[in-house]
Design a protein around this motif. Structure first.
Motif, PDB file in Angstrom:
ATOM      1  N   VAL A 265       0.921   7.344  -1.362  1.00 39.13           N
ATOM      2  CA  VAL A 265       1.389   8.612  -0.800  1.00 39.13           C
ATOM      3  C   VAL A 265       0.243   9.319  -0.080  1.00 39.13           C
ATOM      4  O   VAL A 265       0.420   9.861   1.029  1.00 39.13           O
ATOM      5  N   ALA A 266      -0.942   9.305  -0.673  1.00 37.37           N
ATOM      6  CA  ALA A 266      -2.094   9.955  -0.034  1.00 37.37           C
ATOM      7  C   ALA A 266      -2.415   9.289   1.300  1.00 37.37           C
ATOM      8  O   ALA A 266      -2.725   9.970   2.289  1.00 37.37           O
ATOM      9  N   ALA A 267      -2.342   7.946   1.332  1.00 41.36           N
ATOM     10  CA  ALA A 267      -2.633   7.231   2.587  1.00 41.36           C
ATOM     11  C   ALA A 267      -1.619   7.571   3.670  1.00 41.36           C
ATOM     12  O   ALA A 267      -1.962   7.652   4.851  1.00 41.36           O
ATOM     13  N   LEU A 268      -0.364   7.799   3.284  1.00 39.42           N
ATOM     14  CA  LEU A 268       0.656   8.197   4.256  1.00 39.42           C
ATOM     15  C   LEU A 268       0.420   9.624   4.742  1.00 39.42           C
ATOM     16  O   LEU A 268       0.509   9.912   5.945  1.00 39.42           O
ATOM     17  N   HIS A 269       0.119  10.534   3.818  1.00 46.07           N
ATOM     18  CA  HIS A 269      -0.105  11.928   4.205  1.00 46.07           C
ATOM     19  C   HIS A 269      -1.336  12.065   5.108  1.00 46.07           C
ATOM     20  O   HIS A 269      -1.354  12.888   6.028  1.00 46.07           O
ATOM     21  N   GLU A 270      -2.352  11.247   4.828  1.00 49.22           N
ATOM     22  CA  GLU A 270      -3.585  11.327   5.615  1.00 49.22           C
ATOM     23  C   GLU A 270      -3.458  10.657   6.977  1.00 49.22           C
ATOM     24  O   GLU A 270      -4.342  10.804   7.827  1.00 49.22           O
ATOM     25  N   GLY A 271      -2.371   9.899   7.187  1.00 46.68           N
ATOM     26  CA  GLY A 271      -2.201   9.192   8.435  1.00 46.68           C
ATOM     27  C   GLY A 271      -2.921   7.864   8.482  1.00 46.68           C
ATOM     28  O   GLY A 271      -2.937   7.204   9.532  1.00 46.68           O
ATOM     29  N   ARG A 272      -3.532   7.463   7.375  1.00 46.18           N
ATOM     30  CA  ARG A 272      -4.147   6.144   7.334  1.00 46.18           C
ATOM     31  C   ARG A 272      -3.092   5.078   7.569  1.00 46.18           C
ATOM     32  O   ARG A 272      -3.294   4.130   8.325  1.00 46.18           O
ATOM     33  N   LEU A 273      -1.934   5.227   6.894  1.00 44.21           N
ATOM     34  CA  LEU A 273      -0.796   4.335   7.102  1.00 44.21           C
ATOM     35  C   LEU A 273       0.251   5.050   7.945  1.00 44.21           C
ATOM     36  O   LEU A 273       0.529   6.233   7.742  1.00 44.21           O
ATOM     37  N   ALA A 274       0.845   4.305   8.879  1.00 46.78           N
ATOM     38  CA  ALA A 274       1.907   4.870   9.714  1.00 46.78           C
ATOM     39  C   ALA A 274       3.258   4.806   9.027  1.00 46.78           C
ATOM     40  O   ALA A 274       4.200   5.485   9.441  1.00 46.78           O
ATOM     41  N   GLY A 275       3.379   3.989   7.994  1.00 45.77           N
ATOM     42  CA  GLY A 275       4.651   3.865   7.294  1.00 45.77           C
ATOM     43  C   GLY A 275       4.525   2.909   6.132  1.00 45.77           C
ATOM     44  O   GLY A 275       3.546   2.154   6.014  1.00 45.77           O
ATOM     45  N   ALA A 276       5.515   2.946   5.257  1.00 46.77           N
ATOM     46  CA  ALA A 276       5.543   2.046   4.102  1.00 46.77           C
ATOM     47  C   ALA A 276       6.984   1.898   3.644  1.00 46.77           C
ATOM     48  O   ALA A 276       7.837   2.741   3.935  1.00 46.77           O
ATOM     49  N   ALA A 277       7.232   0.812   2.934  1.00 41.94           N
ATOM     50  CA  ALA A 277       8.562   0.559   2.370  1.00 41.94           C
ATOM     51  C   ALA A 277       8.395   0.005   0.972  1.00 41.94           C
ATOM     52  O   ALA A 277       7.636  -0.940   0.749  1.00 41.94           O
ATOM     53  N   LEU A 278       9.085   0.598   0.020  1.00 43.30           N
ATOM     54  CA  LEU A 278       9.045   0.163  -1.374  1.00 43.30           C
ATOM     55  C   LEU A 278      10.444  -0.227  -1.809  1.00 43.30           C
ATOM     56  O   LEU A 278      11.346   0.618  -1.853  1.00 43.30           O
ATOM     57  N   ASP A 279      10.639  -1.497  -2.121  1.00 48.97           N
ATOM     58  CA  ASP A 279      11.903  -1.938  -2.701  1.00 48.97           C
ATOM     59  C   ASP A 279      11.808  -1.989  -4.217  1.00 48.97           C
ATOM     60  O   ASP A 279      12.819  -2.137  -4.889  1.00 48.97           O
ATOM     61  N   VAL A 280      10.605  -1.890  -4.753  1.00 54.97           N
ATOM     62  CA  VAL A 280      10.355  -1.881  -6.192  1.00 54.97           C
ATOM     63  C   VAL A 280       9.424  -0.726  -6.506  1.00 54.97           C
ATOM     64  O   VAL A 280       8.519  -0.422  -5.730  1.00 54.97           O
ATOM     65  N   LEU A 281       9.661  -0.078  -7.644  1.00 52.35           N
ATOM     66  CA  LEU A 281       8.880   1.096  -7.991  1.00 52.35           C
ATOM     67  C   LEU A 281       8.492   1.043  -9.462  1.00 52.35           C
ATOM     68  O   LEU A 281       9.067   0.271 -10.243  1.00 52.35           O
ATOM     69  N   ARG A 282       7.533   1.861  -9.829  1.00 51.29           N
ATOM     70  CA  ARG A 282       7.088   1.884 -11.225  1.00 51.29           C
ATOM     71  C   ARG A 282       8.194   2.363 -12.155  1.00 51.29           C
ATOM     72  O   ARG A 282       8.314   1.878 -13.270  1.00 51.29           O
ATOM     73  N   GLN A 283       8.978   3.320 -11.689  1.00 50.13           N
ATOM     74  CA  GLN A 283      10.092   3.819 -12.494  1.00 50.13           C
ATOM     75  C   GLN A 283      11.388   3.507 -11.774  1.00 50.13           C
ATOM     76  O   GLN A 283      11.609   3.964 -10.649  1.00 50.13           O
ATOM     77  N   GLU A 284      12.233   2.728 -12.430  1.00 51.96           N
ATOM     78  CA  GLU A 284      13.527   2.365 -11.859  1.00 51.96           C
ATOM     79  C   GLU A 284      14.617   2.612 -12.900  1.00 51.96           C
ATOM     80  O   GLU A 284      14.469   2.187 -14.041  1.00 51.96           O
ATOM     81  N   PRO A 285      15.713   3.266 -12.515  1.00 50.20           N
ATOM     82  CA  PRO A 285      15.965   3.894 -11.223  1.00 50.20           C
ATOM     83  C   PRO A 285      14.996   5.051 -10.964  1.00 50.20           C
ATOM     84  O   PRO A 285      14.522   5.702 -11.902  1.00 50.20           O
ATOM     85  N   LEU A 286      14.710   5.302  -9.706  1.00 48.69           N
ATOM     86  CA  LEU A 286      13.847   6.416  -9.338  1.00 48.69           C
ATOM     87  C   LEU A 286      14.599   7.722  -9.545  1.00 48.69           C
ATOM     88  O   LEU A 286      15.691   7.907  -9.015  1.00 48.69           O
ATOM     89  N   PRO A 287      14.040   8.656 -10.347  1.00 46.93           N
ATOM     90  CA  PRO A 287      14.753   9.925 -10.607  1.00 46.93           C
ATOM     91  C   PRO A 287      15.005  10.709  -9.318  1.00 46.93           C
ATOM     92  O   PRO A 287      14.227  10.647  -8.364  1.00 46.93           O
ATOM     93  N   ALA A 288      16.077  11.449  -9.321  1.00 46.92           N
ATOM     94  CA  ALA A 288      16.449  12.215  -8.131  1.00 46.92           C
ATOM     95  C   ALA A 288      15.404  13.265  -7.783  1.00 46.92           C
ATOM     96  O   ALA A 288      15.284  13.658  -6.613  1.00 46.92           O
ATOM     97  N   ASP A 289      14.633  13.715  -8.778  1.00 46.42           N
ATOM     98  CA  ASP A 289      13.631  14.751  -8.502  1.00 46.42           C
ATOM     99  C   ASP A 289      12.249  14.177  -8.200  1.00 46.42           C
ATOM    100  O   ASP A 289      11.271  14.916  -8.102  1.00 46.42           O
TER     101      ASP A 289
END
Length: 360
Positions: A265-289
């Motif tokens: 997230v920090a790399a995206l906010h800083e503009g280091r990365l132009a984009g990312a896609a996550l099909d897997v996450l640490r917490q699944e299902p990902l909470p709505a909040d």
């Protein structure tokens, strides 16, 4: 040597082993416990050769004590470590997934149980999904959908993917399929595996994990398709993201814990990365909040990259084929090396080298 003696064979040999004090039943059909709230398709084909008992998590511990085999149909469950019996238990555990990280708990690793996975079902669908994500980000399809919703006509130029460089981390069948499909789109693909292979029959050279940091400054795309092991947990962190060229993009179809999400997230906010896609996450299902839902430039999908129409039948067919081997005392397919945490793929006639298994 029978399965009761750490071999890969089936219930006939196991019943013989019962006379040696291993506790297997000698007169009944083998008991196959199926862990999952939903009924898997096609299992009625073996109802005359096995006693089938489907259970949910609350009744798992009781069922495992008498089980000869376990089909982990709900492969996202975390219930197995607490439910595994102190003594005995299934001699064969098959999971309806490629990744086996949830099975590598100490009691199962110490046991005589053979673990098999569902390698062969997920490779092509995941590779197609990764290609779709790459094209979606390069062609700004999310931006097009946003403008359509707001009825905004805004012409834009987009990027070509042909000629860009992708680094794919994970040298198993899934990673290799991803590399193959991206290569067909014209990307220049570098494959990274647990160990380097200077003479790979398909990709020429496969780099080792230790070489990954040096490959990132030239990468336009970084794709994670590695299994989750002690070596790969938290692999994609701030240090690696800082080495990537500005404007690169990241895709994870391996396992959620491979990525330090706050660092991404920090790399995206800083503009280091132009984009990312996550099909897997640490917490699944990902909470709505979860704040991940609203991170600019981040595409989130609910662990679906491998799931195509008919995939449950494909998983059941693979299990049934392995059951036939087990019942006949023949070697099982897709046997996991418990010390490595994945299925080693041996040297094939076509020259396919030893590789690690991917994850889904």
């Amino acid at each position: 040597m029978s399965i009761g003696s750490k071999d890969r064979h089936g219930p006939d040999q196991a019943r013989i082993a019962a006379t040696e004090g291993l506790g297997m039943r000698t007169t009944e059909l083998p008991l196959v416990v199926v862990l999952g709230e939903q009924e898997p398709p096609l299992l009625d084909r073996i109802k005359d050769r096995a006693r089938l008992r489907r259970v949910g998590e609350p009744h798992l511990a009781d069922a495992l004590r008498a089980a000869d085999a376990l089909l982990v149909w709900d492969f996202l469950t975390d219930a197995l470590p607490a439910a595994w019996p102190e003594e005995g238990g299934p001699r064969w555990v098959h999971t309806a997934s490629a990744g086996v990280d949830k099975l590598l708990f100490p009691a199962l690793l110490r046991s005589d149980a053979v673990i098999t996975n569902s390698r062969g079902v997920f490779e092509e669908p995941i590779a197609e999904y990764v290609a779709g994500l790459v094209l979606a980000m390069a062609k700004d399809l999310p931006g097009t959908l946003d403008r359509q919703r707001s009825r905004t006509w805004q012409h834009r130029a987009t990027e070509r993917v042909a000629g860009t460089r992708a680094v794919v981390v994970g040298g198993g069948p899934i990673g290799r399929a991803v590399a193959r499909v991206l290569g067909a789109l014209g990307l220049r693909v570098t494959l990274v595996s647990r160990r380097a292979r200077p003479h790979d029959a398909e990709f020429g050279r496969v780099h080792g994990f230790g070489e990954l940091p040096g490959l990132l400054p030239e990468a336009d795309w970084l794709v994670s398709a590695a299994p989750l092991t002690d070596e790969t947990a938290d692999l994609f962190d701030a240090t690696l993201f800082a080495r990537m060229k500005r404007g690169a993009r990241f895709v994870n179809v391996g396992r959620g814990p491979l990525v330090v999400e706050d660092d991404l997230v920090a790399a995206l906010h800083e503009g280091r990365l132009a984009g990312a896609a996550l099909d897997v996450l640490r917490q699944e299902p990902l909470p709505a909040d979860s704040p991940l839902w609203s991170v600019p430039g981040l595409l989130i999908s609910p662990h679906m990259s491998a799931d195509t129409h008919g995939w449950l039948e494909d998983l059941a067919e693979l299990f049934l084929a392995n059951f036939a081997c087990w019942a006949a005392g023949r070697p099982l397919r897709n046997v996991v090396d418990k010390t490595l945490g994945y299925v080693p793929v041996g040297e094939a006639p076509g020259g396919t080298p030893h590789t690690e298994e991917g994850s889904s």
